[in-house]
Write a protein that holds these residues in place. Structure first.
Motif, PDB file in Angstrom:
ATOM      1  N   ILE A  93      25.436  95.854 -17.216  1.00  0.00           N
ATOM      2  CA  ILE A  93      26.757  95.624 -16.126  1.00  0.00           C
ATOM      3  C   ILE A  93      27.504  96.307 -16.481  1.00  0.00           C
ATOM      4  CG2 ILE A  93      27.937  94.566 -14.107  1.00  0.00           C
ATOM      5  CD1 ILE A  93      25.865  92.860 -13.712  1.00  0.00           C
ATOM      6  N   PRO A 263      13.079 103.466 -22.110  1.00  0.00           N
ATOM      7  CA  PRO A 263      11.309 103.840 -21.474  1.00  0.00           C
ATOM      8  C   PRO A 263      11.284 104.599 -20.474  1.00  0.00           C
ATOM      9  CG  PRO A 263      11.165 101.587 -21.588  1.00  0.00           C
ATOM     10  CD  PRO A 263      12.455 101.801 -21.334  1.00  0.00           C
ATOM     11  N   LEU A 264      12.516 105.449 -19.863  1.00  0.00           N
ATOM     12  CA  LEU A 264      12.717 106.453 -19.492  1.00  0.00           C
ATOM     13  C   LEU A 264      12.903 107.496 -19.438  1.00  0.00           C
ATOM     14  CD1 LEU A 264      14.448 104.771 -16.669  1.00  0.00           C
ATOM     15  CD2 LEU A 264      12.004 105.578 -16.147  1.00  0.00           C
ATOM     16  N   LEU A 307      16.245  95.228 -25.674  1.00  0.00           N
ATOM     17  CA  LEU A 307      15.090  95.285 -25.596  1.00  0.00           C
ATOM     18  C   LEU A 307      14.309  96.010 -26.867  1.00  0.00           C
ATOM     19  CD1 LEU A 307      14.967  96.834 -22.018  1.00  0.00           C
ATOM     20  CD2 LEU A 307      14.393  95.084 -22.469  1.00  0.00           C
ATOM     21  N   ILE A 331      26.023  86.033 -17.883  1.00  0.00           N
ATOM     22  CA  ILE A 331      25.273  85.817 -16.999  1.00  0.00           C
ATOM     23  C   ILE A 331      24.575  85.668 -16.972  1.00  0.00           C
ATOM     24  CG2 ILE A 331      24.396  87.252 -14.750  1.00  0.00           C
ATOM     25  CD1 ILE A 331      26.869  88.898 -14.737  1.00  0.00           C
TER      26      ILE A 331
ATOM     27  N   CYS B 142       6.098 103.733 -17.221  1.00  0.00           N
ATOM     28  CA  CYS B 142       7.250 103.617 -17.007  1.00  0.00           C
ATOM     29  C   CYS B 142       7.512 104.542 -16.110  1.00  0.00           C
ATOM     30  CB  CYS B 142       8.072 103.071 -17.566  1.00  0.00           C
ATOM     31  SG  CYS B 142       7.967 101.521 -18.544  1.00  0.00           S
ATOM     32  N   HIS B 146       9.205 105.230 -12.223  1.00  0.00           N
ATOM     33  CA  HIS B 146      10.455 105.094 -11.600  1.00  0.00           C
ATOM     34  C   HIS B 146      10.339 106.605 -10.358  1.00  0.00           C
ATOM     35  CE1 HIS B 146      14.630 105.907 -12.644  1.00  0.00           C
ATOM     36  NE2 HIS B 146      14.699 107.143 -12.090  1.00  0.00           N
ATOM     37  N   GLY B 182      10.119  93.694 -21.215  1.00  0.00           N
ATOM     38  CA  GLY B 182      11.206  93.394 -21.119  1.00  0.00           C
ATOM     39  C   GLY B 182      11.353  95.277 -20.774  1.00  0.00           C
ATOM     40  N   ALA B 183      10.972  95.818 -21.051  1.00  0.00           N
ATOM     41  CA  ALA B 183      10.536  97.208 -20.072  1.00  0.00           C
ATOM     42  C   ALA B 183      10.711  97.049 -18.024  1.00  0.00           C
ATOM     43  CB  ALA B 183       9.652  97.900 -21.280  1.00  0.00           C
ATOM     44  N   LEU B 187      13.276  97.911 -15.387  1.00  0.00           N
ATOM     45  CA  LEU B 187      12.558  98.648 -14.518  1.00  0.00           C
ATOM     46  C   LEU B 187      12.874  98.209 -13.140  1.00  0.00           C
ATOM     47  CD1 LEU B 187      11.736 101.814 -14.814  1.00  0.00           C
ATOM     48  CD2 LEU B 187       9.858 101.758 -15.056  1.00  0.00           C
ATOM     49  N   LEU B 206      14.355  86.470  -8.774  1.00  0.00           N
ATOM     50  CA  LEU B 206      15.674  87.527 -10.046  1.00  0.00           C
ATOM     51  C   LEU B 206      15.777  88.546  -8.966  1.00  0.00           C
ATOM     52  CD1 LEU B 206      17.854  87.150 -12.282  1.00  0.00           C
ATOM     53  CD2 LEU B 206      16.026  88.406 -13.845  1.00  0.00           C
ATOM     54  N   ARG B 208      17.837  91.891  -9.184  1.00  0.00           N
ATOM     55  CA  ARG B 208      19.095  92.628 -10.095  1.00  0.00           C
ATOM     56  C   ARG B 208      19.314  93.934  -8.923  1.00  0.00           C
ATOM     57  NH1 ARG B 208      17.354  94.112 -15.433  1.00  0.00           N
ATOM     58  NH2 ARG B 208      16.164  92.273 -16.053  1.00  0.00           N
ATOM     59  N   ARG B 211      24.792  97.562  -9.305  1.00  0.00           N
ATOM     60  CA  ARG B 211      26.142  97.672  -9.885  1.00  0.00           C
ATOM     61  C   ARG B 211      26.357  96.101  -9.855  1.00  0.00           C
ATOM     62  NH1 ARG B 211      25.289 102.700 -10.278  1.00  0.00           N
ATOM     63  NH2 ARG B 211      23.645 102.598  -8.108  1.00  0.00           N
ATOM     64  N   GLN B 212      25.925  94.742  -9.052  1.00  0.00           N
ATOM     65  CA  GLN B 212      26.519  93.924  -8.908  1.00  0.00           C
ATOM     66  C   GLN B 212      25.989  93.061  -9.590  1.00  0.00           C
ATOM     67  OE1 GLN B 212      25.858  93.069  -4.613  1.00  0.00           O
ATOM     68  NE2 GLN B 212      25.769  95.456  -4.115  1.00  0.00           N
ATOM     69  N   HIS B 213      26.305  91.481  -9.798  1.00  0.00           N
ATOM     70  CA  HIS B 213      25.621  90.165 -10.375  1.00  0.00           C
ATOM     71  C   HIS B 213      24.049  90.022  -9.897  1.00  0.00           C
ATOM     72  CE1 HIS B 213      29.147  88.613 -12.810  1.00  0.00           C
ATOM     73  NE2 HIS B 213      29.758  90.024 -12.346  1.00  0.00           N
ATOM     74  N   PRO B 214      23.237  89.650 -11.047  1.00  0.00           N
ATOM     75  CA  PRO B 214      21.890  89.121 -10.943  1.00  0.00           C
ATOM     76  C   PRO B 214      22.024  88.428  -9.992  1.00  0.00           C
ATOM     77  CG  PRO B 214      22.517  89.684 -13.104  1.00  0.00           C
ATOM     78  CD  PRO B 214      23.392  89.891 -12.450  1.00  0.00           C
TER      79      PRO B 214
END
Lengths: 387, 320
Positions: A93, A263-264, A307, A331, B142, B146, B182-183, B187, B206, B208, B211-214
């Motif tokens: 963020i 990874p992208l 990561l 956060i 990934c 995407h 994590g990857a 995504l 969770l 996400r 552009r906001q808080h998760p």
């Protein structure tokens, strides 16, 4: 009559002299002798590019990062020809906010932008840049912000000895729009006409590679090769490396690369510890730094280092970059509810500052810094817990 | 700890919004369901698939781990007719070389979905994402995911917008290290981790947004035999062990050998104290406006409260 005639004659020649002078835009006096047309940096006149200033310490040309507080921590700004690496926070963020501030600063100063991303279209990134706060209304808003922040604590403020009042504050007042470093309103979008007036190039990875292309394995990931070629083309074509001497006005190229190493981009450094392309990113950074050092450009890179599994790799990446800033947001961690950290949204770590043409670098004395995203401004303050 | 009625309904609504009605979670949606050996996730995946099919979306299934018959079991016939099943379980390496196997394996199938021509929202369910992660390089997977989930940002040539794409993936937590997890987490738009206590399953969601808080919330649920989702409040209160008994907060200033409290008079005296290094107005003015008639050195003396101004007898205050 004769006088009139000579006046007329003189006026004619003077007129032509004036005409040629206005064409070459320098002075009404013509120097005898051969002179290269178009250049205006002969003589003692300094070339000044908008949005840059020389460093007070060593005369290095600096550009603003978009955050005056960060500029102060880096010793005045980001040197032209260097890389600013931002280690992303966990949910990306605040690092994307810093990325946008850098690009918005480029638009306000009239620099050329190059935006590269693998997950978002660069045109969309530009639409979301924050609006600049200009002189007339920014002072009022800045004071309002400071006032709101200070009022509830004034009645419990301690009466302490005089020394703490002299401690330098990181926050500086807003500056006028012609000077170095601007303030931005994170809640508003940049006006569309500013984007249209600016010159930018976008690199969106899924468009540039077709997925069915058969690629021979080589040391650099295909996406990185394409990006390096793109950057090199822009630098050559637009003359940022001085290869095009007819260009009158020099300008800075601001390069922004988002989420490098994820990874992208085709890099598996975030997925495995020792992958096949484990040296791809380091080679990319090395070549990129070479390109930057030989041109008038500055680069910001955000990297999801949280990561990356191989911790030694992060040390390699840090060595290959010039300025490294790490963001750690609260956060989701236990510090979010910790009353000690209630004033801040996260911590900012200045991991490395370069020594450019110098024996020592301009590090600030304070190491513990916290950041807070107020209603509109992003502020960096000394972490008062450590005092 | 009891949840009030209003809060419970709000959580129900938010789960409907967050999990079942996937379109609300943003234009692009990747949802990964993390499950483990104790808490099975395929039934949740099937419940979500059923919900999407009932909403009228086109549903594609990439079946890699279980056979087609086993996956279709439990669905009634009209839902089964809506599902488009790509079978990679029976012949993953395409050894039988019949015409019905899809070329390129699951990756080819995903890429083919990138280039679809029909409009309308689509749900793609990956059963399972773990299988794909083990058989394909992580970075390629990934990138393909995407591309599939973001195709609505690149409209077709005639300018008409393509419908939203929702991708659901089932991930076995124990099979992968922190790297790929994590990857994929970075995504995915929404991550649902299954857990639970005492026979009741819970989902930790969770979400996400860009552009906001998760947001992070936990919802208890159970899956009915016909694969519809039943949302519940938490397990009953009495059966929950109390983790920390009620401890009164300890007052640190209670049993000290010195006094930390100030009386009112003492506090007033402290507030009226002048600090030692504060400039008096005379000194300030003299420093700001240096008078030329003044000598070069000038002593500023601010007497303290205890200072003796009598120059005659310096020992006047001695009690001799």
């Amino acid at each position: 009559m004769a006088a009139v005639a000579t006046c007329g004659g003189d006026a004619g020649s003077a007129g032509s002299a004036v005409a040629t002078a206005s064409k070459s835009n320098v002075t009404s006096f013509q120097r005898r002798g051969p002179r290269v047309s178009g250049t205006n940096d002969s003589g003692p006149r300094l070339v000044s590019i908008t949005g840059t200033r020389p460093s007070v310490r060593n005369g290095q040309l600096l550009v603003s990062t978009g955050l005056p507080a960060l500029d102060q921590l880096l010793g005045g700004g980001l040197a032209v020809g260097t890389v600013l690496l931002i280690e992303e926070d966990k949910y990306n963020i605040y690092s994307s906010l810093l990325f946008k501030y850098f690009l918005a600063e480029g638009i306000v100063n009239g620099h050329t932008l190059l935006v590269a991303s693998a997950n978002e279209d660069p045109a969309n990134i530009l639409q979301e840049l924050p609006a600049p706060l200009l002189d007339d209304n920014c002072k009022k808003e800045f004071d309002e912000d400071v006032y709101n922040h200070k009022t509830p604590e004034s009645n419990i403020k301690m009466k302490i000895a005089w020394r703490y009042q002299l401690l330098p504050k990181m926050e500086i007042g807003p500056v006028s729009s012609s000077r170095f470093g601007h303030y931005y309103d994170a809640s508003k979008r940049i006006p569309q006409e500013l984007i249209e007036a600016s010159k930018w190039h976008g690199f969106f990875l899924p468009e540039k590679i077709s997925s069915t292309l058969k690629v021979e394995p080589c040391s650099l990931t295909h996406g990185y090769i394409k990006l390096l070629q793109f950057i090199q083309n822009i630098i050559c074509e637009e003359g940022f490396d001085g290869s095009n001497p007819q260009k009158k006005q020099k300008n800075i190229l601001r390069i922004g690369i988002q989420n490098l190493g994820s990874p992208l981009w085709g890099d598996d450094i975030c997925c495995t510890e020792n992958g096949d392309s484990s040296h791809s990113l380091t080679k990319f950074l090395y070549v990129l730094r070479g390109l930057l050092r030989t041109s008038l450009s500055a680069c910001i890179i955000t990297m999801p280092t949280h990561l990356i599994q191989n911790k030694a790799f992060i040390a390699h990446v840090t060595n290959l970059s010039d300025v490294v800033v790490g963001l750690e947001s609260f956060i989701g961690s236990e510090r979010e509810t910790n009353p000690l950290y209630k004033d801040y949204h996260g911590l900012i770590h200045i991991r490395q500052i370069p020594r450019l043409n110098n024996l020592f670098c301009d590090e600030s004395d304070v190491k513990d810094l916290g950041f807070k995203l107020k209603r509109k401004l992003f502020t960096i303050e000394v972490d008062s817990i450590s005092l | 700890m009891t949840l009030s009625e209003g809060a419970r309904l709000e959580m129900l609504d938010s789960l409907h919004w967050g999990v079942l009605d996937l379109a609300k979670c943003g234009d692009r949606d990747g949802l990964s369901i993390r499950h483990s050996v104790e808490w099975e996730g395929r039934s949740l995946l099937k419940a979500l698939v059923k919900k999407s099919a009932l909403c009228g979306e086109q549903v594609h299934i990439l079946g890699c781990e279980v056979s087609e018959e086993e996956f279709r079991e439990g669905f009634d016939s009209d839902i089964n007719n809506r599902l488009v099943y790509h079978d990679f379980f029976r012949d993953p390496l395409n050894w039988s070389e019949t015409g019905e196997a899809l070329p390129g394996g699951p990756l080819g199938a995903l890429r083919a979905m990138c280039k679809r021509t029909d409009l309308g929202p689509v749900t793609i369910a990956l059963d399972s994402l773990s299988w794909l992660l083990l058989h394909l390089p992580c970075a390629t997977l990934c990138q393909t995911l995407h591309a599939v989930s973001h195709q609505d940002s690149c409209p077709l040539g005639d300018g008409s917008p393509v419908g939203k794409v929702h991708v659901l993936g089932l991930l076995h937590e124990e099979l992968h290290g922190p790297g790929p997890m994590g990857a994929l987490s970075s995504l995915a738009q929404t991550e649902v981790t299954l857990g639970g206590t005492m026979g009741q399953a819970s989902a930790r969601i969770l979400c996400r947004r860009p552009r906001q808080h998760p947001t992070d919330q936990t919802q208890w649920f159970s899956i009915l035999p016909d694969f519809s989702l039943d949302l519940q409040a938490g397990p009953s209160i009495e059966s929950q062990p109390h983790s920390d008994p009620h401890i009164p907060p300890v007052d640190p200033t209670a049993h000290l050998t010195f006094n930390l409290h100030l009386s009112k008079k003492e506090r007033e005296a402290r507030d009226s104290l002048t600090l030692p290094f504060q400039f008096s107005s005379e000194k300030q003015e003299a420093l700001l406006r240096p008078r030329p008639s003044q000598a070069t050195s000038h002593i500023f003396y601010e007497p303290d409260a205890y200072d003796d101004l009598d120059q005659e007898d310096p020992d006047d205050d001695l009690d001799v």
